[in-house]
Enzyme design. Structure first.
Site, mmCIF file in Angstrom:
data_model
loop_
_atom_site.group_PDB
_atom_site.id
_atom_site.type_symbol
_atom_site.label_atom_id
_atom_site.label_comp_id
_atom_site.label_asym_id
_atom_site.label_seq_id
_atom_site.Cartn_x
_atom_site.Cartn_y
_atom_site.Cartn_z
ATOM 1 N N GLU A 60 0.862 -1.197 0.000
ATOM 2 C CA GLU A 60 0.000 0.000 0.000
ATOM 3 C C GLU A 60 0.892 1.239 0.000
ATOM 4 O O GLU A 60 1.866 1.320 0.764
ATOM 5 C CB GLU A 60 -0.908 0.028 1.225
ATOM 6 C CG GLU A 60 -1.811 1.255 1.264
ATOM 7 C CD GLU A 60 -2.686 1.308 2.509
ATOM 8 O OE1 GLU A 60 -3.486 2.266 2.621
ATOM 9 O OE2 GLU A 60 -2.565 0.410 3.366
ATOM 10 N N ASN A 99 -4.619 4.947 -2.144
ATOM 11 C CA ASN A 99 -5.793 5.493 -1.457
ATOM 12 C C ASN A 99 -6.386 6.651 -2.269
ATOM 13 O O ASN A 99 -5.666 7.569 -2.663
ATOM 14 C CB ASN A 99 -5.419 5.994 -0.065
ATOM 15 C CG ASN A 99 -5.102 4.844 0.878
ATOM 16 O OD1 ASN A 99 -5.991 4.137 1.330
ATOM 17 N ND2 ASN A 99 -3.810 4.642 1.152
ATOM 18 N N GLU A 159 -7.935 1.980 -3.502
ATOM 19 C CA GLU A 159 -8.618 1.818 -2.221
ATOM 20 C C GLU A 159 -9.567 2.988 -2.000
ATOM 21 O O GLU A 159 -9.158 4.148 -2.003
ATOM 22 C CB GLU A 159 -7.609 1.746 -1.068
ATOM 23 C CG GLU A 159 -6.852 0.434 -1.006
ATOM 24 C CD GLU A 159 -6.089 0.288 0.306
ATOM 25 O OE1 GLU A 159 -6.194 1.191 1.161
ATOM 26 O OE2 GLU A 159 -5.388 -0.724 0.476
ATOM 27 N N ASP A 211 -11.703 0.371 1.799
ATOM 28 C CA ASP A 211 -10.834 0.596 2.955
ATOM 29 C C ASP A 211 -11.674 0.864 4.201
ATOM 30 O O ASP A 211 -12.828 1.303 4.107
ATOM 31 C CB ASP A 211 -9.928 1.794 2.659
ATOM 32 C CG ASP A 211 -8.778 1.892 3.652
ATOM 33 O OD1 ASP A 211 -8.559 0.931 4.402
ATOM 34 O OD2 ASP A 211 -8.108 2.943 3.662
ATOM 35 N N GLU A 217 -5.699 -4.888 8.285
ATOM 36 C CA GLU A 217 -4.608 -3.944 8.522
ATOM 37 C C GLU A 217 -4.401 -3.776 10.023
ATOM 38 O O GLU A 217 -5.272 -4.093 10.831
ATOM 39 C CB GLU A 217 -4.908 -2.590 7.882
ATOM 40 C CG GLU A 217 -6.109 -1.878 8.443
ATOM 41 C CD GLU A 217 -6.315 -0.512 7.826
ATOM 42 O OE1 GLU A 217 -5.398 -0.020 7.160
ATOM 43 O OE2 GLU A 217 -7.407 0.070 8.019
#
Length: 746
Positions: free
Chosen positions: A531, A588, A620, A650, A707
């Site tokens: 990520e 993201n 995400e 997410d 996560e």
């Protein structure tokens, strides 16, 4: 004979004297007729022409007043009826003046100015009647019309001068005729010459003075404006007919001896004695009408001459403009301009006061749910209640409390002295809780109060507005109804402002960097994806994304920041791909960036320009951003899926938490929020939640990423629940690209 001859001579002499007397009488009669005709011409022609010229000047002034009132009220009838009637009156009157012998050149110029003013007035009407009025242009058009009127005044004065010259010429003619009459009388009777001369001179003088007095007397009598003459002590000596309605209002003891009040004599007239040839000018309100009063001191006669002109309509138009400039157009509460004026008055007097910003906090939600018109109607009703409550509060406390409507859903309260601020806020909060307990229509809302104090916290108008707004925002952030500005609030605001400014520069200068946190596939135990996480070191100082990302979203910098992250991430994917490493990078995407109209096109363009396989790109998206935008979000996700990129949700579990609802969206993965993983090995209920998410995701054919994994126990539990990927400090912290690539498999 002699007697007969004497009788005859006497008879002849008598006849001659009689004939001469008759001829003289006839001559005197003819001359008197000429004098009378000349005098009548003065009264019927010159005075009429003078009056018509004066009326032209008054109509021009009336025309300007009508247009100013039209500008102030935007009432169409003022133009179509009043102005056009005035314009036709002027046109007809100018024609009459021209026919009566006025200066044709001057009249032509006045007519030209009138037509220019008509064109400008017509343009003004079109401007004011338009859907969106250009007020700056309107003021320029009014100024142009005023300039044309002022340009006409010298021409009217020129016509009046011509009339005065004609009067002077007529006076000379009368004087010449009277002189001839006197000489004829002298020739007729030398014996009684002294008496004839004496009587002739007095007769001539009498005729001349009578003619002059008659002409002069017509001016004040026919003047439509009040004209008053007073002696040095304020006693009434003369008043023309137009002044009659005002005498009862102006003078004391009107029935006996009319005398001006002492305050008028001292305040408005005595100054005229020291004005020399100029006049003293004042505006007064008499019997509910507004008058412009000019007072002249006539030293030769020791009298005051007062000339009054009714300016009520002009004054009311000016008052209406002033009210419009300083008040909200719907609620009629003082606006931001009036607030600045009041605050600056307090500042000049160095008088302590409190500024309380009152925010209708749910205005945006009301607008979205009920429409802007209904939301504004709600705010206007709030304003009415606020006005009534603050007025009552001011009366109860006997202090200065003023309310202002400074934005659509924002009010400001100025309270002096500042020691009453807390009492006012507590009182208003309580009153509003009671007054607005019943919703307005179906709309429910609440108010937020933010307070700052001068001079303790804020030093000028700008800081007062800023600090009260900061106080409101602090109250909203803390879910409080009331917040008082403090130095800590100011420091936090300054830091946000500093971060905003430096972040913008950092984006432009490329001073940010991407770190990467690897993800492990639990079943295979391999690391083939990561990520991308944004990091910012400002002059060597680390600034947390938790601090600057919300600031970027609030300031609008999130869009250029998101574009920069996409470019950097795509570039890194390309580098690893060229090195033969098929490493997938998760990027993201902010909610605002996701819903940009060209977002899908931007992803497609980057896939093409960077030449990377779509499968190596994972986007995400937050659960909330996808769910809140509904059908629009689904269209974007479908378009992204067609490009071949991977899609994940997410922070799952912190928003809608509905896998059934999520099943309608074309996504590949969900990421369990760290808040569920963090205490999973210690709290069985958290394990149950994570297990349920994993099982439901599998049933829907979705991969699961956990996560925030920091312990071996957490990893083992997740593996037993069927979780696909993990990331967290147990595996590795976020690190630069050259370090993280060492963890990837071949």
């Amino acid at each position: 004979m002699n007697e007969t001859h004497l009788a005859t001579k006497t008879r002849r002499t008598y006849i001659v004297i009689t004939l001469l007397g008759s001829l003289l009488a006839l001559s005197v009669y003819v001359l008197a007729q000429s004098v009378q005709e000349t005098a009548m011409r003065f009264m019927s022609h010159d005075l009429a022409l003078y009056s018509e010229t004066q009326q032209v000047g008054r109509l021009l002034s009336e025309q300007e007043r009508i247009l100013y009132e039209y500008y102030a009220t935007t009432e169409p009838a003022l133009y179509t009826d009043n102005y056009m009637h005035n314009f036709h009156q002027l046109t007809s009157l100018l024609t009459t003046v021209s026919n009566d012998g006025g200066d044709s050149h001057a009249i032509g110029m006045v007519n030209a100015y009138l037509l220019s003013a008509y064109d400008t007035a017509k343009a003004l009407d079109e401007n004011l009647a338009a859907d969106f009025t250009d007020w700056d242009l309107a003021r320029e058009q009014l100024a142009e019309i005023s300039e044309l009127r002022r340009a006409s005044l010298p021409l009217l004065t020129e016509i009046e001068a011509e009339i005065n010259a004609s009067v002077a010429q007529g006076y000379d003619n009368i004087r010449d005729l009277l002189s001839v009459t006197v000489w004829l009388v002298i020739v007729f009777s030398v014996g009684v010459g002294g008496m004839s001369i004496y009587l002739g001179r007095h007769a001539a003088r009498f005729i001349l003075l009578s003619s002059e007095n008659e002409k002069l007397a017509l001016f004040p009598k026919r003047n439509p404006n009040p004209v008053i003459r007073l002696d040095a002590k304020g006693h009434l000596l003369y008043a023309n007919p137009a002044a009659t309605p005002l005498l009862g209002e102006l003078f004391e003891n009107h029935e006996a001896e009319a005398t001006l009040p002492a305050n008028w004599l001292n305040n408005y007239l005595k100054s005229a004695k020291y004005a020399g040839d100029a006049c003293s000018q004042h505006t007064r309100t008499i019997a509910h009408r507004h008058y412009l009063m000019q007072s002249h001191w006539i030293a030769d006669h020791q009298t005051f001459d007062l000339h009054l002109r009714d300016i009520t309509e002009r004054q009311e138009a000016e008052d209406a403009l002033a009210f419009q400039a300083y008040h909200h157009p719907v609620t009629n509460i003082g606006n931001r301009t009036f607030l600045e004026k009041v605050v600056n008055d307090h500042l000049q007097q160095q008088r302590g006061f409190a500024a309380i910003m009152i925010d209708v906090t749910d205005f945006k939600v009301l607008s979205e749910n009920y429409g802007l018109a209904d939301a504004l109607l709600c705010v206007y009703q709030v304003g009415e209640v606020l006005q009534a409550r603050t007025t009552a509060l001011a009366n109860n406390l006997s202090n200065t409390i003023q309310l202002f409507h400074i934005a659509d859903a924002c009010f400001m309260l100025i309270v002096a002295p500042d020691t009453l601020a807390t009492k006012c806020i507590d009182h208003l909060a309580k009153q509003f809780t009671q007054a607005l307990h019943t919703p307005i229509g179906d709309m429910r809302f609440h108010l937020t109060f933010g307070c700052t104090v001068y001079p303790a916290q804020s030093a000028d108008y700008a800081s007062i507005m800023l600090h009260s707004n900061i106080a409101v925002e602090s109250a909203i952030s803390a879910s409080k109804q009331v917040h008082y500005f403090s130095n800590d609030d100011g420091d936090r605001h300054q830091r946000r402002l500093m971060i905003t400014q430096r972040l913008e520069k950092a984006i432009d200068a490329g001073a940010l960097t991407l770190y990467f946190q690897p993800k492990q596939h639990l079943a295979e135990g391999q690391v083939k994806s990561c990520e991308s996480l944004l990091r910012w070191f400002d002059d060597g100082t680390f600034i947390s994304p938790a601090e600057f990302i919300p600031i970027a979203e609030r300031s609008g910098l999130i869009l250029p920041l998101g574009e920069w992250v996409l470019d950097q991430a795509f570039d890194q994917v390309r580098r690893w791909h060229q090195q033969g490493k098929g490493i997938q990078i998760a990027i993201n995407i902010s909610p605002r960036q996701f819903m940009q109209p060209d977002f899908v096109q931007g992803i497609a363009r980057r896939l093409d320009s960077y030449g990377v396989p779509p499968s190596l790109i994972e986007l995400e998206l937050t659960e909330t951003s996808v769910m809140e935008t509904g059908a629009a979000a689904r269209q974007v996700l479908v378009a992204l899926r067609e490009l071949g990129v991977s899609l994940s949700i997410d922070d799952f579990g912190t928003g809608y938490s509905s896998l059934a609802y999520l099943s309608g969206f074309p996504v590949d993965k969900i990421k369990i929020d760290r808040s569920f993983v963090q205490y999973m090995d210690e709290q069985p209920e958290q394990q149950a939640i994570v297990l349920t998410i994993c099982q439901l995701a599998k049933n829907l054919g979705l991969s699961v990423i956990a996560e925030g994994v920091e312990t071996e126990a957490q990893r083992e539990l997740l593996a037993s629940f069927g979780c696909d990927y993990i990331q967290g400090y147990w595996l590795a912290k976020p690190m630069p690209a050259n370090e993280v690539e060492q963890l990837f498999v071949g």
